[in-house]
Write a protein that holds these residues in place. Structure first.
Motif, short mmCIF file in Angstrom:
data_model
loop_
_atom_site.label_atom_id
_atom_site.label_comp_id
_atom_site.label_asym_id
_atom_site.label_seq_id
_atom_site.Cartn_x
_atom_site.Cartn_y
_atom_site.Cartn_z
N ARG A 1 0.84 -1.21 0.00
CA ARG A 1 0.00 0.00 0.00
C ARG A 1 0.87 1.26 0.00
N GLU A 2 1.94 1.23 0.80
CA GLU A 2 2.81 2.40 0.87
C GLU A 2 3.50 2.64 -0.46
N ILE A 3 3.90 1.58 -1.13
CA ILE A 3 4.52 1.73 -2.45
C ILE A 3 3.50 2.31 -3.43
N ALA A 4 2.28 1.77 -3.37
CA ALA A 4 1.23 2.25 -4.29
C ALA A 4 0.95 3.73 -4.07
N GLU A 5 0.88 4.13 -2.81
CA GLU A 5 0.59 5.54 -2.51
C GLU A 5 1.75 6.43 -2.93
N ALA A 6 2.97 5.95 -2.69
CA ALA A 6 4.15 6.74 -3.04
C ALA A 6 4.25 6.95 -4.56
N ASP A 7 3.87 5.91 -5.31
CA ASP A 7 4.03 5.98 -6.75
C ASP A 7 2.76 6.42 -7.46
N GLY A 8 1.66 6.53 -6.72
CA GLY A 8 0.40 6.93 -7.33
C GLY A 8 -0.14 5.91 -8.31
N ILE A 9 0.07 4.63 -8.02
CA ILE A 9 -0.49 3.58 -8.89
C ILE A 9 -1.40 2.69 -8.05
N PRO A 10 -2.33 1.98 -8.70
CA PRO A 10 -3.28 1.16 -7.94
C PRO A 10 -2.58 0.10 -7.09
N LEU A 11 -3.15 -0.13 -5.91
CA LEU A 11 -2.61 -1.14 -5.00
C LEU A 11 -2.56 -2.51 -5.68
N GLY A 12 -3.62 -2.84 -6.39
CA GLY A 12 -3.68 -4.14 -7.05
C GLY A 12 -2.52 -4.34 -8.02
N THR A 13 -2.14 -3.27 -8.70
CA THR A 13 -1.02 -3.36 -9.65
C THR A 13 0.28 -3.67 -8.92
#
Lengths: 263, 208
Positions: free
Chosen positions: B174-186
């Motif tokens: 989740r933190e990676i997704a938020e940092a990169d602005g990409i969907p969590l599922g991805t």
């Protein structure tokens, strides 16, 4: 969680990229699902492979000696000093609250209870499961807790000619002083039997006293004791409860409870 | 499983420690078991043998995740103490000693990281390390590191960086997704795909 959901989470679990609550749910599934456990082990190896691929830094020259001394200390070599660990008073207090939830199981040998035994046993099991569930949630908040901590639990059964029952929990940790908690129920509170003395025993016969149960509830014969130790409790897996005359009243074995999210 | 001459007290006979080219050979399952039994007994030779093989990658995990040599030292000691405590549960038929020790090291390091910096996100600067080949002057290369490098060779640069952020940065998906602005599922799918590639490479390599 079902297998599909768990398998989708296993890569993150192997990388420690799951939030603790979700990791705990995955671990509970892995307790009983051999297929998912196998996949988890393979992905764990893959994660370790990634760690091994990093160019490694040289540890300082003295670290080898330090590690040897530390292992010798826990292995019980004479003349060695133990590393200090913190005593976490809050966990003890919380466990006392948990103890009030009816952790101990009641097993009686009295004929007049036989009819209700099945219902009583089932109710006890459900209460214990609920207690374990709450304890798991509580564990996640304990300061100093490590995912490498171990929790061992087990039931206590009465010795021949005795009645009663109980449950025991032994907590092993590198950061928190190891402790043991024992709950009993169905024990007599008559003079002459109190106080009960509660021990941990190792296979070589070494005994450690956890503490005394000085009184038991008049209605349910229940009581509890917690002892924390500035030594490693690894290997102490037998719990013995004796009355004041030294007669063994209850005994049980604690075993690793993988449901607490440890490897 | 074929066995070489017996290992006592953690000591592997000198002539058997290396292969023909002089690089350390992988440990047999029986040797790993005996080393761990030696650790459990507090046998100094066993402890030093395990240390010689695994202290560097364990120390390095600590250094990368916790950011200081002092913390990495403490972590290395804790890994050995945890291994001692869990020694009876090590089963070489279920996995390698390197995996077992690295898993303990990573778990302890992540615990410490999250405890010291809060549950959400570490404030340490991320060390986004893309593993490189060992230099020629590295002393006693761990044989499993060469295998490890081959295993991750199938990953793209982006996949290696993603795994590094999770493994060495202590970030959740989740933190990676938020940092990169990409969907969590991805992120979840990419992590899983990358790690499965490494797993496939591991499974293709037979255990000695």
């Amino acid at each position: 969680m079902n297998c599909t959901e768990v398998r989708e989470a296993l890569a993150e679990r192997a990388l420690s990229a799951l939030p603790p609550e979700e990791a705990a749910r995955v671990d509970r599934h892995l307790e009983w699902c051999a297929g998912c456990r196998k996949e988890a082990a393979e992905l764990q190896q893959a994660a370790a492979t990634f760690g091994l691929a990093l160019p490694s830094a040289d540890p300082p020259a003295h670290l080898g000696d330090r590690v040897v001394r530390a292992v010798e200390a826990v292995a019980g070599k004479p003349g060695t000093r133990r590393r200090a660990r913190s005593a976490v008073a809050s966990i003890i207090a919380a466990l006392m609250a948990v103890a009030g939830l009816g952790w101990g199981s009641l097993m009686t040998g009295r004929a007049d209870r036989l009819r209700r035994q099945a219902e009583v046993a089932q109710a006890q099991i459900e209460r214990q499961n609920e207690t374990i569930r709450k304890f798991r949630l509580f564990l996640q908040t304990v300061p100093g807790r490590s995912s490498e901590d171990d929790v061992l639990t087990g039931q206590l059964v009465p010795a021949p000619e005795h009645v009663g029952g109980g449950a025991a929990l032994v907590y092993l940790s590198p950061n928190i002083l190891d402790f043991a908690m024992v709950q009993v129920s169905g024990l007599s509170g008559k003079r002459g039997v109190l106080p009960y003395r509660v021990y941990l025993a190792r296979s070589d016969g070494t005994l450690l006293r956890i503490g005394k149960i000085k009184e038991v509830s008049r209605t349910s014969g229940s009581g509890d004791v917690i002892g924390q130790f500035n030594q490693d409790l690894t290997g102490f897996t037998t719990v013995i409860v004796r009355d004041a005359s030294g007669s063994e009243v209850l005994r049980g074995e604690v075993r690793l409870n993988a449901g607490f999210g440890t490897s | 499983m074929a066995q070489s001459s017996p290992v006592r007290g953690g000591r592997i006979p000198k002539g058997k420690r290396t292969n023909a080219t002089g690089t350390p050979r992988p440990l047999l399952a029986s040797e790993e078991q005996q080393l761990i039994q030696g650790l459990l007994a507090g046998n100094e030779e066993a402890v030093r043998a395990i240390y010689a093989r695994f202290a560097r990658p364990v120390f390095t995990v600590g250094l990368r995740l916790l950011g200081s040599a002092e913390a990495a030292e403490e972590l290395t000691q804790d890994v050995f103490l945890t291994a001692w405590r869990k020694a009876a549960r090590f089963d070489p038929s279920r996995g390698r000693l390197s995996t077992w020790l690295m898993t303990i090291a990573h778990n302890l390091a992540i615990d410490r990281l999250r405890r010291d910096t809060g549950v959400t996100r570490p404030t340490l600067v991320l060390v986004e390390q893309v593993p490189e080949r060992a230099g020629e002057d590295e002393v006693e290369p761990l044989i499993e590191r060469d295998e490890a490098l081959r295993a991750i060779g199938s990953l793209s640069h982006a996949e290696q960086r993603l795994l590094a952020r999770a493994y060495f940065g202590g970030l959740t998906a989740r933190e990676i997704a938020e940092a990169d602005g990409i969907p969590l599922g991805t992120v979840k799918t990419r992590l899983r795909t990358a790690l499965i590639k490494v797993r496939r490479a591991n499974l293709e390599k037979e255990r000695p």
